[in-house]
Design an enzyme around this catalytic site. Structure first.
Site, PDB file in Angstrom:
ATOM      1  N   ASP A  32       0.814  -1.208   0.000  1.00 41.46           N
ATOM      2  CA  ASP A  32       0.000   0.000   0.000  1.00 41.46           C
ATOM      3  C   ASP A  32       0.850   1.260   0.000  1.00 41.46           C
ATOM      4  OD1 ASP A  32       0.957  -0.494   2.554  1.00 41.46           O
ATOM      5  OD2 ASP A  32      -1.012  -0.595   3.513  1.00 41.46           O
ATOM      6  N   ASP A  41       6.884   3.936   3.401  1.00 42.12           N
ATOM      7  CA  ASP A  41       7.015   4.934   4.454  1.00 42.12           C
ATOM      8  C   ASP A  41       8.474   4.981   4.913  1.00 42.12           C
ATOM      9  OD1 ASP A  41       6.787   6.539   6.702  1.00 42.12           O
ATOM     10  OD2 ASP A  41       4.979   5.606   7.460  1.00 42.12           O
ATOM     11  N   VAL A  55      -2.262   8.106   6.913  1.00 41.53           N
ATOM     12  CA  VAL A  55      -3.454   8.033   6.058  1.00 41.53           C
ATOM     13  C   VAL A  55      -4.122   6.670   6.206  1.00 41.53           C
ATOM     14  CG1 VAL A  55      -2.657   9.722   4.371  1.00 41.53           C
ATOM     15  CG2 VAL A  55      -2.023   7.319   4.078  1.00 41.53           C
ATOM     16  N   ASP A 100      -5.039   0.790   7.175  1.00 42.02           N
ATOM     17  CA  ASP A 100      -5.910   0.727   8.360  1.00 42.02           C
ATOM     18  C   ASP A 100      -5.423   1.597   9.500  1.00 42.02           C
ATOM     19  OD1 ASP A 100      -3.596  -0.978   9.016  1.00 42.02           O
ATOM     20  OD2 ASP A 100      -4.758  -1.433  10.813  1.00 42.02           O
ATOM     21  N   ARG A 130      -9.941  -0.075   6.159  1.00 40.40           N
ATOM     22  CA  ARG A 130      -9.311  -0.601   4.939  1.00 40.40           C
ATOM     23  C   ARG A 130     -10.265  -0.554   3.753  1.00 40.40           C
ATOM     24  NH1 ARG A 130      -4.496  -3.087   6.437  1.00 40.40           N
ATOM     25  NH2 ARG A 130      -4.499  -4.210   8.416  1.00 40.40           N
TER      26      ARG A 130
HETATM   27  P1  XMP Z   1       7.422   1.083   6.223  1.00 35.39           P
HETATM   28  O1  XMP Z   1       7.643   2.123   7.304  1.00 35.39           O
HETATM   29  O2  XMP Z   1       8.039  -0.235   6.587  1.00 35.39           O
HETATM   30  O3  XMP Z   1       5.859   0.956   6.264  1.00 35.39           O
HETATM   31  O4  XMP Z   1       7.803   1.600   4.874  1.00 35.39           O
HETATM   32  C1  XMP Z   1       5.187   0.067   5.540  1.00 35.39           C
HETATM   33  C2  XMP Z   1       3.937  -0.373   6.246  1.00 35.39           C
HETATM   34  O5  XMP Z   1       3.558   0.473   7.325  1.00 35.39           O
HETATM   35  C3  XMP Z   1       2.183   0.752   7.278  1.00 35.39           C
HETATM   36  N1  XMP Z   1       2.018   2.210   7.114  1.00 35.39           N
HETATM   37  C4  XMP Z   1       0.882   2.872   7.211  1.00 35.39           C
HETATM   38  N2  XMP Z   1      -0.361   2.417   7.464  1.00 35.39           N
HETATM   39  N3  XMP Z   1      -1.195   4.613   7.271  1.00 35.39           N
HETATM   40  C5  XMP Z   1      -1.390   3.297   7.493  1.00 35.39           C
HETATM   41  O6  XMP Z   1      -2.536   2.894   7.698  1.00 35.39           O
HETATM   42  C6  XMP Z   1       0.020   5.148   7.016  1.00 35.39           C
HETATM   43  O7  XMP Z   1       0.148   6.353   6.828  1.00 35.39           O
HETATM   44  C7  XMP Z   1       1.104   4.216   7.000  1.00 35.39           C
HETATM   45  N4  XMP Z   1       2.419   4.368   6.776  1.00 35.39           N
HETATM   46  C8  XMP Z   1       2.947   3.109   6.840  1.00 35.39           C
HETATM   47  C9  XMP Z   1       1.652   0.015   6.090  1.00 35.39           C
HETATM   48  O8  XMP Z   1       1.076  -1.189   6.531  1.00 35.39           O
HETATM   49  C10 XMP Z   1       2.839  -0.296   5.252  1.00 35.39           C
HETATM   50  O9  XMP Z   1       2.723  -1.514   4.578  1.00 35.39           O
END
Ligand code: XMP
Length: 182
Positions: free
Chosen positions: A99, A102, A153, A159, A165
């Site tokens: 999704d 980050d 977000v 979620d 979701r």
């Molecule tokens: P990383 O930090 O490993 O993150 O790149 C990947 C996973 O973290 C979750 N994620 C979020 N979930 N809103 C969410 O609901 C956000 O803004 C967000 N940022 C990161 C997500 O599961 C992603 O796969």
């Protein structure tokens, strides 16, 4: 559910139009090959369903279950793999679907294991959203839907405490919704 949203960042039509373009790019790049798409659960499920129906190639689908948020609005920094083994990816051309990019920890950890342990021939990364920020892990996505700011977000697979979701858009939660469900 919609009442908990402060504002919509990307509406459904905008997302689906962008998926048309991403699917065209994947179809072009993998012409003559059969990629294996690995969807990261649960966040990637809506993207997988909508994107793959637009890709005009024979392909295989696998899933992998990991978590990094453990319920809050910030990455815990620890990537937990929920299954013992990895999918059979030996010699396969893999597109890893998530999704959001980050901190980069999730995609870095999975793609490293796919290459080093599972013996994938290639691993490309596809995300709907990419947060514009300095990342903990230097990860470059190959297919990106949208760049967004560094804010939490929900919707379209993403979620908060397991909810939201199924929103058909990407939105930002009201602070009171965050504290109510914390
Ligand atoms: P990383 O930090 O490993 O993150 O790149 C990947 C996973 O973290 C979750 N994620 C979020 N979930 N809103 C969410 O609901 C956000 O803004 C967000 N940022 C990161 C997500 O599961 C992603 O796969």
């Amino acid at each position: 559910m919609h009442n908990d949203i402060d504002h919509v960042l990307l509406d459904e039509g905008t997302i689906l139009r962008r998926l048309d373009g991403m699917a065209r790019d994947i179809t072009r790049d993998y012409e003559g090959r059969m990629p294996t798409i690995v969807c990261i659960l649960h966040g990637g499920i809506i993207l997988m369903a909508d994107l793959l129906r637009r890709v005009e190639l024979p392909l295989l689908i696998e899933t992998i279950s990991v978590s990094s948020y453990h319920g809050g609005v910030e990455s815990s920094g620890v990537i937990t793999f929920h299954q013992k083994g990895l999918p059979d990816l030996k010699g396969k051309h893999v597109i890893l679907l998530d999704d959001i990019l980050d901190t980069g920890r999730t995609l870095a950890a999975i793609s490293r294991r796919f290459t080093e342990e599972a013996g994938a021939a290639s691993v490309k990364l596809c995300v709907l959203l990419r947060k514009v920020k300095d990342r903990a892990c230097a990860v470059e996505a190959d297919y990106v839907g949208f760049d967004i700011g560094d804010e939490f977000v929900v919707g379209y697979g993403l979620d908060y405490q397991g909810q939201y979701r199924n929103l058909p858009y990407i939105g930002v939660l009201k602070p009171e919704a965050i504290s109510r469900l914390a």
